[in-house]
Enzyme design. Structure first.
Site, PDB file in Angstrom:
ATOM      1  N   VAL A   1       2.202 -11.253   9.016  1.00  0.00           N
ATOM      2  CA  VAL A   1       2.703 -10.154   8.288  1.00  0.00           C
ATOM      3  C   VAL A   1       2.218  -8.934   8.051  1.00  0.00           C
ATOM      4  O   VAL A   1       2.391  -7.880   8.016  1.00  0.00           O
ATOM      5  CB  VAL A   1       3.043 -10.744   6.663  1.00  0.00           C
ATOM      6  CG1 VAL A   1       3.531  -9.807   5.808  1.00  0.00           C
ATOM      7  CG2 VAL A   1       3.644 -11.875   6.533  1.00  0.00           C
ATOM      8  N   CYS A   2       0.642  -9.141   8.086  1.00  0.00           N
ATOM      9  CA  CYS A   2      -0.026  -8.017   8.248  1.00  0.00           C
ATOM     10  C   CYS A   2       0.215  -7.000   9.069  1.00  0.00           C
ATOM     11  O   CYS A   2       0.039  -5.587   9.004  1.00  0.00           O
ATOM     12  CB  CYS A   2      -1.573  -8.198   8.172  1.00  0.00           C
ATOM     13  SG  CYS A   2      -2.102  -9.560   6.924  1.00  0.00           S
ATOM     14  N   PRO A   3       0.378  -7.114  10.538  1.00  0.00           N
ATOM     15  CA  PRO A   3       0.687  -6.092  11.430  1.00  0.00           C
ATOM     16  C   PRO A   3       1.921  -5.467  11.234  1.00  0.00           C
ATOM     17  O   PRO A   3       2.061  -4.348  11.536  1.00  0.00           O
ATOM     18  CB  PRO A   3       0.517  -6.918  12.758  1.00  0.00           C
ATOM     19  CG  PRO A   3       0.873  -8.396  12.449  1.00  0.00           C
ATOM     20  CD  PRO A   3       0.152  -8.632  11.268  1.00  0.00           C
TER      21      PRO A   3
END
Length: 187
Positions: free
Chosen positions: A46-48
């Site tokens: 999810v972070c990118p």
């Protein structure tokens, strides 16, 4: 106790920014509006998508005089490696702060101690270094940079117009409210 309206606590860290390692501390976040976005870890899922969304909106934040800082408990070296190898993260032009000692994650109360990573925490900080907006949620839920932009604009509007408040779904240029006795029960 809430962190809203509290001043950011002292810290010293290293960030990866535009091909260089830079020093960042609490004073770096003062004198202008800042957004600090915590995420769990580099090289994840999810972070990118979130950091790319922020990168896609970065010029809009800059037009508002806002600097964006991404923070994870990874090192600044890890941030550089991720930036150099990920198509999504290669778009990032804002500082990526390493917090391997967890000072920032603890200061902003987003550390998951047993995992050594941060929750998804978003903080809008005014030029005096006070937290004006905070949102912290589960790591499985990604954020939306356009909604963050709306909140920054609302925080800036309220700061510039004492006595006025922004209602739900307020957008720049829309009507605001001036709380008063006459308004009670009429909304």
């Amino acid at each position: 106790m809430s962190l809203i309206n509290t001043e950011i606590k002292p810290f010293s860290a290293t960030a990866y920014h535009n091909g260089k390692f830079i020093d960042v501390n609490q004073d770096s976040l003062k004198g202008k509006w800042s957004v600090v976005v915590f995420y769990p870890a580099d090289f994840t899922f999810v972070c990118p998508t979130e950091l790319e969304d922020l990168a896609d909106h970065y010029a809009e934040f800059q037009k508002l005089g806002v600097e964006v800082y991404a923070v994870s408990t990874d090192t600044h070296f890890s941030h550089k490696a991720w930036h150099d190898t990920s198509d999504a993260i290669s778009k990032v032009q804002y500082p990526m702060i390493g917090d391997p000692t967890h000072v920032l994650a603890n200061n902003f109360e987003v550390l998951i101690a047993e995992e050594g990573v941060a929750l998804r925490g978003t903080f809008v900080i005014n030029p005096d270094g006070q937290i004006k907006v905070m949102e912290v949620h589960d790591n499985g839920i990604g954020r939306d940079a356009s909604e963050l932009l709306r909140k920054v604009k609302a925080a800036q509007y309220v700061a510039a117009h004492p006595g006025e408040v922004c209602p739900a779904k307020w957008e720049e240029g829309a009507a605001t409210l001036t709380p008063s006795l006459d308004l009670v029960g009429k909304i």
